[in-house]
Motif scaffolding. Sequence first.
Motif, PDB file in Angstrom:
ATOM      1  N   LYS A 180       0.864  -1.188   0.000  1.00 30.20           N
ATOM      2  CA  LYS A 180       0.000   0.000   0.000  1.00 30.20           C
ATOM      3  C   LYS A 180       0.894   1.230   0.000  1.00 30.20           C
ATOM      4  O   LYS A 180       1.794   1.343   0.823  1.00 30.20           O
ATOM      5  CB  LYS A 180      -0.913   0.001   1.225  1.00 30.20           C
ATOM      6  CG  LYS A 180      -1.878   1.175   1.270  1.00 30.20           C
ATOM      7  CD  LYS A 180      -2.771   1.108   2.506  1.00 30.20           C
ATOM      8  CE  LYS A 180      -3.727   2.295   2.564  1.00 30.20           C
ATOM      9  NZ  LYS A 180      -4.576   2.259   3.787  1.00 30.20           N
ATOM     10  N   ARG A 181       0.650   2.130  -0.915  1.00 33.03           N
ATOM     11  CA  ARG A 181       1.466   3.339  -0.999  1.00 33.03           C
ATOM     12  C   ARG A 181       0.842   4.475  -0.208  1.00 33.03           C
ATOM     13  O   ARG A 181      -0.333   4.468   0.133  1.00 33.03           O
ATOM     14  CB  ARG A 181       1.642   3.762  -2.450  1.00 33.03           C
ATOM     15  CG  ARG A 181       0.361   4.103  -3.152  1.00 33.03           C
ATOM     16  CD  ARG A 181       0.617   4.478  -4.590  1.00 33.03           C
ATOM     17  NE  ARG A 181      -0.590   4.349  -5.398  1.00 33.03           N
ATOM     18  CZ  ARG A 181      -0.593   4.395  -6.701  1.00 33.03           C
ATOM     19  NH1 ARG A 181       0.525   4.566  -7.358  1.00 33.03           N
ATOM     20  NH2 ARG A 181      -1.721   4.268  -7.371  1.00 33.03           N
ATOM     21  N   GLY A 182       1.649   5.511   0.037  1.00 28.37           N
ATOM     22  CA  GLY A 182       1.180   6.664   0.784  1.00 28.37           C
ATOM     23  C   GLY A 182       0.254   7.548  -0.031  1.00 28.37           C
ATOM     24  O   GLY A 182       0.270   7.544  -1.270  1.00 28.37           O
ATOM     25  N   GLN A 183      -0.554   8.304   0.667  1.00 23.34           N
ATOM     26  CA  GLN A 183      -1.454   9.246   0.017  1.00 23.34           C
ATOM     27  C   GLN A 183      -0.648  10.336  -0.700  1.00 23.34           C
ATOM     28  O   GLN A 183       0.409  10.742  -0.244  1.00 23.34           O
ATOM     29  CB  GLN A 183      -2.378   9.880   1.054  1.00 23.34           C
ATOM     30  CG  GLN A 183      -3.541  10.661   0.450  1.00 23.34           C
ATOM     31  CD  GLN A 183      -4.468  11.210   1.527  1.00 23.34           C
ATOM     32  OE1 GLN A 183      -4.068  11.371   2.674  1.00 23.34           O
ATOM     33  NE2 GLN A 183      -5.707  11.490   1.170  1.00 23.34           N
ATOM     34  N   GLU A 199       2.842   0.547   3.314  1.00 16.92           N
ATOM     35  CA  GLU A 199       2.914  -0.813   3.824  1.00 16.92           C
ATOM     36  C   GLU A 199       3.867  -1.580   2.905  1.00 16.92           C
ATOM     37  O   GLU A 199       3.636  -1.682   1.697  1.00 16.92           O
ATOM     38  CB  GLU A 199       1.532  -1.471   3.828  1.00 16.92           C
ATOM     39  CG  GLU A 199       0.496  -0.785   4.712  1.00 16.92           C
ATOM     40  CD  GLU A 199       0.842  -0.871   6.183  1.00 16.92           C
ATOM     41  OE1 GLU A 199       1.467  -1.880   6.585  1.00 16.92           O
ATOM     42  OE2 GLU A 199       0.494   0.060   6.940  1.00 16.92           O
ATOM     43  N   LEU A 200       4.955  -2.100   3.476  1.00 14.66           N
ATOM     44  CA  LEU A 200       5.965  -2.818   2.711  1.00 14.66           C
ATOM     45  C   LEU A 200       6.018  -4.273   3.151  1.00 14.66           C
ATOM     46  O   LEU A 200       6.055  -4.566   4.348  1.00 14.66           O
ATOM     47  CB  LEU A 200       7.349  -2.194   2.910  1.00 14.66           C
ATOM     48  CG  LEU A 200       7.524  -0.707   2.568  1.00 14.66           C
ATOM     49  CD1 LEU A 200       8.973  -0.305   2.821  1.00 14.66           C
ATOM     50  CD2 LEU A 200       7.129  -0.434   1.132  1.00 14.66           C
ATOM     51  N   LYS A 201       6.042  -5.172   2.161  1.00 14.76           N
ATOM     52  CA  LYS A 201       6.238  -6.587   2.471  1.00 14.76           C
ATOM     53  C   LYS A 201       7.711  -6.922   2.299  1.00 14.76           C
ATOM     54  O   LYS A 201       8.326  -6.566   1.286  1.00 14.76           O
ATOM     55  CB  LYS A 201       5.406  -7.471   1.541  1.00 14.76           C
ATOM     56  CG  LYS A 201       5.533  -8.952   1.876  1.00 14.76           C
ATOM     57  CD  LYS A 201       4.724  -9.803   0.922  1.00 14.76           C
ATOM     58  CE  LYS A 201       4.904 -11.285   1.241  1.00 14.76           C
ATOM     59  NZ  LYS A 201       4.185 -12.137   0.269  1.00 14.76           N
ATOM     60  N   ILE A 202       8.271  -7.600   3.294  1.00  9.75           N
ATOM     61  CA  ILE A 202       9.670  -8.020   3.220  1.00  9.75           C
ATOM     62  C   ILE A 202       9.721  -9.336   2.455  1.00  9.75           C
ATOM     63  O   ILE A 202       9.295 -10.380   2.958  1.00  9.75           O
ATOM     64  CB  ILE A 202      10.280  -8.172   4.627  1.00  9.75           C
ATOM     65  CG1 ILE A 202      10.146  -6.853   5.416  1.00  9.75           C
ATOM     66  CG2 ILE A 202      11.743  -8.583   4.536  1.00  9.75           C
ATOM     67  CD1 ILE A 202      10.615  -6.950   6.860  1.00  9.75           C
TER      68      ILE A 202
END
Length: 376
Positions: free
Chosen positions: A210-213, A240-243
Amino acid sequence: MVIGGVEPIDGVKPGGTFDVPVTVENKGNGAAGKVWVSYGVTRGLDFAEVPSNCRVQHVRSYDEMPERWIAACAFDQAVEPGVVYTPEKPIRVKVLDRALNEELLVRVGDVDPGVDENGFPPVAGTAPAVKLVEGQAGGGATARVVNVPVTAVNTADYQVTGAALKGSVGDTVTMKATFTNAGPAWVQPRPGDRSVSVVITPPAGTSVVKRGQFCRAEGKRYVCGMRSLNEGSGETYTFELKIDKRVAGAKGSVALSTEPRPFDPDKANDKADITLDVTGGGSTGGSTGSSSNGSTGSTGGSTGSSTNGSTGGATNGSGGSAGGSSSTGGAGTTTGGDLAETGSSALAITGVAAAAVVTGAGALLIVRRRRAQSPS
């Protein structure tokens, strides 16, 4: 009715004042029984004193208009054709601590200009009333409305902060990066100025769930805008970053784009790191980058691709401001080196548009699952 004598003002300093000399001329064939002269100043300026034959209104920022103050002065006297007049005492403007790129707008007419419905109730001036007196001919009055720049000697410090992330392979972690105008000046971009952006590069080995606004994808980076350039204002960009896998020494960054900012001499806080401490090892997903967890809507694998890729761009305008500013920029976007240059002020997205992007990505995943489950 036309007005003149108003010239660009440069080099004023916060805490100081300046006078606004104007000339008024009736270009018609008959006398005007009453004349109104209005002065408008942007939010880095204010009126030092206002005659009692004037009223002052504070107007909020709206549409593409910045926050401002308007003093409308009534001169209840005949203005003969072909005669040049000037107020017997010019209105005085004070320069506030937040002043930088300001505007002065002066207009004249023979009817009451009224009040702005987006403003607060006007109040009458308290200084002695003034009248128009005959001035020297050839005052250069040519237009009903004159808008000139007022430039103050001041600075504004744009700053960014990064983040320190920690998690295991397969985790989804929250990253928050920030932009702040630490002042003391607010910044109103002028026509032709290229708008400044915040460029966010996630660490290697991660994919964006999910990226920032106010952020749009540009390859592996995200170019983000801001709602306000007022002093003390800021923006937080939450990703939101997935490792996906451990990458030795992986480090991302948050940086201001490279447009010239002569008002911002401190470049030490223009870039910050995004560090990532991965516990455990290995990677998620196959070599093709297939999703290891469909419910997250993110892709894994060595490609570390993002569902919020370049197909889901977002736009942002600077404009508005809570007392926000409206920004204008050139066309097109270029990227190079560690920073991205963007000449577009179109970076804002509405909540509805953002929701549409997320919904579209979810629908695509559903279709893919159904095809995968269909008998061959």
